[in-house]
Design an enzyme around this catalytic site. Structure first.
Site, PDB file in Angstrom:
ATOM      1  N   LYS A  56       0.849  -1.202   0.000  1.00  0.00           N
ATOM      2  CA  LYS A  56       0.000   0.000   0.000  1.00  0.00           C
ATOM      3  C   LYS A  56       0.882   1.248   0.000  1.00  0.00           C
ATOM      4  O   LYS A  56       2.074   1.165   0.323  1.00  0.00           O
ATOM      5  CB  LYS A  56      -0.917  -0.016   1.223  1.00  0.00           C
ATOM      6  CG  LYS A  56      -0.182   0.013   2.564  1.00  0.00           C
ATOM      7  CD  LYS A  56      -1.127  -0.266   3.731  1.00  0.00           C
ATOM      8  CE  LYS A  56      -0.395  -0.237   5.050  1.00  0.00           C
ATOM      9  NZ  LYS A  56      -1.233  -0.737   6.162  1.00  0.00           N
ATOM     10  N   ARG A 155     -10.515   0.026  14.739  1.00  0.00           N
ATOM     11  CA  ARG A 155     -10.464   0.637  13.409  1.00  0.00           C
ATOM     12  C   ARG A 155     -11.460  -0.164  12.586  1.00  0.00           C
ATOM     13  O   ARG A 155     -12.566  -0.423  13.041  1.00  0.00           O
ATOM     14  CB  ARG A 155      -9.022   0.617  12.885  1.00  0.00           C
ATOM     15  CG  ARG A 155      -8.761   1.630  11.791  1.00  0.00           C
ATOM     16  CD  ARG A 155      -7.281   1.724  11.408  1.00  0.00           C
ATOM     17  NE  ARG A 155      -6.729   0.501  10.845  1.00  0.00           N
ATOM     18  CZ  ARG A 155      -5.486   0.386  10.376  1.00  0.00           C
ATOM     19  NH1 ARG A 155      -4.664   1.423  10.399  1.00  0.00           N
ATOM     20  NH2 ARG A 155      -5.057  -0.750   9.875  1.00  0.00           N
ATOM     21  N   TYR A 284      16.477  31.056   4.990  1.00  0.00           N
ATOM     22  CA  TYR A 284      15.353  31.865   5.472  1.00  0.00           C
ATOM     23  C   TYR A 284      15.382  32.008   6.991  1.00  0.00           C
ATOM     24  O   TYR A 284      15.577  31.035   7.721  1.00  0.00           O
ATOM     25  CB  TYR A 284      14.033  31.199   5.094  1.00  0.00           C
ATOM     26  CG  TYR A 284      13.779  31.146   3.600  1.00  0.00           C
ATOM     27  CD1 TYR A 284      13.725  32.317   2.844  1.00  0.00           C
ATOM     28  CD2 TYR A 284      13.569  29.928   2.967  1.00  0.00           C
ATOM     29  CE1 TYR A 284      13.477  32.262   1.477  1.00  0.00           C
ATOM     30  CE2 TYR A 284      13.309  29.865   1.608  1.00  0.00           C
ATOM     31  CZ  TYR A 284      13.277  31.039   0.863  1.00  0.00           C
ATOM     32  OH  TYR A 284      13.019  30.982  -0.470  1.00  0.00           O
ATOM     33  N   MET A 332      12.260  24.748   0.192  1.00  0.00           N
ATOM     34  CA  MET A 332      11.380  23.875  -0.583  1.00  0.00           C
ATOM     35  C   MET A 332      12.151  22.892  -1.461  1.00  0.00           C
ATOM     36  O   MET A 332      11.821  21.711  -1.530  1.00  0.00           O
ATOM     37  CB  MET A 332      10.438  24.724  -1.436  1.00  0.00           C
ATOM     38  CG  MET A 332       9.321  23.922  -2.064  1.00  0.00           C
ATOM     39  SD  MET A 332       8.197  24.909  -3.051  1.00  0.00           S
ATOM     40  CE  MET A 332       7.298  25.817  -1.817  1.00  0.00           C
TER      41      MET A 332
END
Ligand SMILES: *Cc1c(COP(=O)(O)O)cnc(C)c1O
Length: 391
Positions: A56, A155, A284, A332
């Site tokens: 998955k 769950r 930054y 980023m």
């Protein structure tokens, strides 16, 4: 990597290689390690216990198709996915092995896709079973379904006390054929086995009540990676193994059971090197200020690739078999390193963020520990902007 002379032609040949290696950053997938892990797990299981490879979430970020193919070739009997789309992606790649759908599916559209692509759904409620049966009316098939019991995870799953009525109802429905009954453990990675034993006990009680009512499920299963390593009593007919396939241990106390090799490495290239004087702010917000003159390297990978910004100023990476400190805010697409100890570092050199370089290693567990999370989340966090490169 030889010939790192920063001339235009050398730079060209350095970057002009095939596949993902011409990228600024990538994820390397070691298929040999993956098949090693599958074989180790297979040897640890009793011969009648099958290994289902949990692929998955794009195989925990490793690439579902590549992992599925390698795992099946190495001895896995089938695959587990979370969503219909993940199952279809694997079928479209031509893989015909059984695919167990672990997630819930409730709409007629999903049911039709499941039947068409021959996926094997998990059924958790009578309502869900009825939707399946009604949607398949008029179709001349009998769909293998897996009934899930909630034995304490809270769950997905039918409460374990109602297992018999639930199984009887599904048995009475046309077009559905019970392929297995299963449950999922909440604390199999814990040092304290109390809850796990209680869930195991509840599962046993539910199954014996089913048997008394004359229902003999063809297969039973309960174990994830942790339970697989923790206790062979939990193996039943198959185990659903995710994390351990990828070479990580669900808990420290389970590390001695079998030998696993990490499958994923995360690498990137140095894109610029420079000297900055004492007092210079980096990145930054100037969260790092150079205390003395230093060599700084810029690397082409950042939080949009899945490097957690919370690791800013807290992580190390590997260059030439050495640990090097990351400095300043991770941005980023890029991050910076203090490479004062490697004054001749060249643009284009490869750094390892997760993986092994020489004798040093940084693992997804190291990141998880610094971030207060689990290695599962780290593996899943690398974005598709990073190509997966099989090595
Ligand atoms: C994800 C999942 C697994 C695999 O868990 P690991 O801890 O990664 O081995 C097994 N069973 C179910 C139901 C799951 O959702």
């Amino acid at each position: 990597m030889q010939n790192l002379t920063p001339t235009a032609s050398a730079m060209h040949s350095l970057w002009d290689v095939s596949g993902g290696l011409c990228q600024r950053a990538w994820v390397e997938i070691d298929r040999t390690a993956l098949s090693h892990n599958v074989r180790q797990l297979r040897q640890f299981l009793a011969p009648h216990t099958q290994l289902m490879a949990v692929v998955k979430a794009d195989a925990y970020g490793h690439g579902a198709i590549m992992v599925a193919q390698t795992a099946l070739e190495s001895g896995a009997a089938g695959l587990c996915v979370a969503t219909v789309e993940e199952g279809i992606q694997i079928r479209e790649a031509g893989i015909e092995a059984p695919i167990l759908l672990l997630g819930a599916t409730n709409t007629p559209e999903q049911v039709r896709a499941i039947a068409y692509w021959q996926l094997e759904p998990t059924i958790c409620t009578p309502q869900q079973a009825l939707i399946f049966s009604e949607t398949l009316a008029g179709v001349n098939t009998s769909l293998p379904v897996h009934l899930k019991l909630d034995t304490g995870m809270s769950r997905l799953g039918m409460p374990w006390q109602e297992a018999t009525e639930f199984a009887q109802l599904v048995q009475g429905l046309r077009h559905l054929k019970i392929a297995s009954i299963y449950s999922h453990l909440a604390t199999a990675d814990s040092l304290d086995p109390t809850v796990m034993n209680q869930q195991h006990q509840r599962f046993e009680v539910a199954i014996s009540q089913l048997n008394t009512a004359g229902i003999i499920p063809p297969r039973l299963h309960l174990a994830n990676s942790a339970a697989t390593l923790a206790d062979p009593k939990l193996h039943y007919d198959l185990v659903r193994v995710g994390l351990a396939l990828y070479g990580l241990y669900p808990a420290e106390h389970l590390q001695d059971v079998i030998h696993l090799k990490p499958v994923m490495q995360v690498k990137a290239r140095v894109t610029q090197v420079k000297t900055i004087p004492a007092g210079t702010g980096v990145s930054y917000g100037y969260k790092f200020i150079a205390k003395k003159q230093m060599r700084l390297a810029v690397v082409g990978i950042g939080y949009a690739d899945g490097i957690p910004r919370l690791l800013s100023n807290k992580m190390t990476v590997l260059i030439r078999g050495q640990k090097v400190q990351q400095i300043g805010a991770i941005t980023m697409d890029q991050l910076m390193l203090d490479v004062s100890e490697i004054p001749d570092l060249q643009t284009g050199e490869v750094i390892t963020l997760i993986g092994k370089d020489g004798d040093v290693e940084i693992s997804a567990d190291d990141w998880a520990n610094s971030l207060g999370t689990i290695s599962w989340e780290i593996l899943c966090s690398f974005k598709h902007r990073l190509p997966r490169v099989a090595v």
